[in-house]
Design a protein around this motif. Structure first.
Motif, PDB file in Angstrom:
ATOM      1  N   LEU A  12       0.848  -1.192   0.000  1.00 48.01           N
ATOM      2  CA  LEU A  12       0.000   0.000   0.000  1.00 48.01           C
ATOM      3  C   LEU A  12       0.880   1.237   0.000  1.00 48.01           C
ATOM      4  N   THR A  13       0.661   2.124  -0.958  1.00 49.69           N
ATOM      5  CA  THR A  13       1.452   3.351  -1.008  1.00 49.69           C
ATOM      6  C   THR A  13       0.959   4.333   0.049  1.00 49.69           C
ATOM      7  N   THR A  14       1.901   5.079   0.615  1.00 45.02           N
ATOM      8  CA  THR A  14       1.590   6.084   1.626  1.00 45.02           C
ATOM      9  C   THR A  14       2.462   7.312   1.367  1.00 45.02           C
ATOM     10  N   ASP A  18       4.249   9.946   6.352  1.00 47.28           N
ATOM     11  CA  ASP A  18       3.860   8.862   7.258  1.00 47.28           C
ATOM     12  C   ASP A  18       5.028   7.954   7.646  1.00 47.28           C
ATOM     13  N   SER A  25      10.485  11.397   6.161  1.00 40.67           N
ATOM     14  CA  SER A  25       9.177  12.049   6.323  1.00 40.67           C
ATOM     15  C   SER A  25       9.257  13.544   6.043  1.00 40.67           C
ATOM     16  N   LYS A  36       4.142   0.364   2.034  1.00 41.45           N
ATOM     17  CA  LYS A  36       4.056  -0.549   3.185  1.00 41.45           C
ATOM     18  C   LYS A  36       3.849  -1.944   2.595  1.00 41.45           C
ATOM     19  N   THR A 118       8.308  -0.391   6.149  1.00 42.16           N
ATOM     20  CA  THR A 118       7.934   0.613   5.153  1.00 42.16           C
ATOM     21  C   THR A 118       9.133   0.952   4.271  1.00 42.16           C
ATOM     22  N   GLU A 136      -0.863   7.825  -4.451  1.00 42.51           N
ATOM     23  CA  GLU A 136      -0.962   7.746  -2.997  1.00 42.51           C
ATOM     24  C   GLU A 136      -2.152   6.893  -2.592  1.00 42.51           C
ATOM     25  N   ASP A 137      -2.000   6.184  -1.476  1.00 44.13           N
ATOM     26  CA  ASP A 137      -3.059   5.346  -0.913  1.00 44.13           C
ATOM     27  C   ASP A 137      -3.620   4.363  -1.929  1.00 44.13           C
TER      28      ASP A 137
END
Length: 151
Positions: A12-14, A18, A25, A36, A118, A136-137
């Motif tokens: 999962l992209t973040t 984060d 960050s 992740k 991550t 993203e997400d």
């Protein structure tokens, strides 16, 4: 010239904000995305075609053949593992194709040792506005596009 930067791992992209490490960050080394990872032992693939200019068991940099350089960091503080649990499939100086197997690792094992798994994917020395089409997400597979870098 533009470089499509792919995900080195499935997950999962973040946003970088984060990532539990201020160097990433706060985008101190450059803009990008983090992934992740999902699942256990898996292969890490090259995010772009180019040359391996830096290689450690837990991180590598590829100078993209279309311009720019991309850093992939496998987990946070994983340098402390001293290479244990990482298997390299390339050498520094190698030419690689996008999607080529670089390293085998186990994100679940990294997490079990108390480290974040991550994976920041960073466009080194790039301006934030040089990244477009950020995913993203999103759930991605290894090799799926993360962003485009205009070098």
């Amino acid at each position: 010239m533009s470089t499509e930067v792919g995900s080195p791992v499935a997950g999962l992209t973040t946003p970088l904000s984060d990532v539990p490490d201020p160097v990433f960050s706060q985008a101190m080394v450059g803009p990008g995305l983090a992934v992740k990872p999902t699942g256990g032992e898996s292969d890490v693939v090259a995010p772009a075609a180019g040359q391996v200019v830096t290689l450690h068991p837990h991180a590598f940099v590829i100078a993209a053949s279309t311009g720019g350089a991309v850093l992939v960091h496998l987990g946070i503080d994983t340098v402390k593992l001293k290479g244990e649990g990482f298997t390299l499939h390339v050498a520094k100086g190698d030419a690689v194709e996008a999607g080529q197997k670089m390293i085998t690792w186990n994100p679940t094992e990294v997490e079990s040792q108390g480290y974040s798994s991550t994976c920041p994917v960073i466009a080194l020395e790039a301006a934030p506005e040089s990244l477009t089409d950020l995913r993203e997400d999103a759930q991605v597979l290894a090799g799926d596009p993360l962003f485009v870098l205009d070098a």
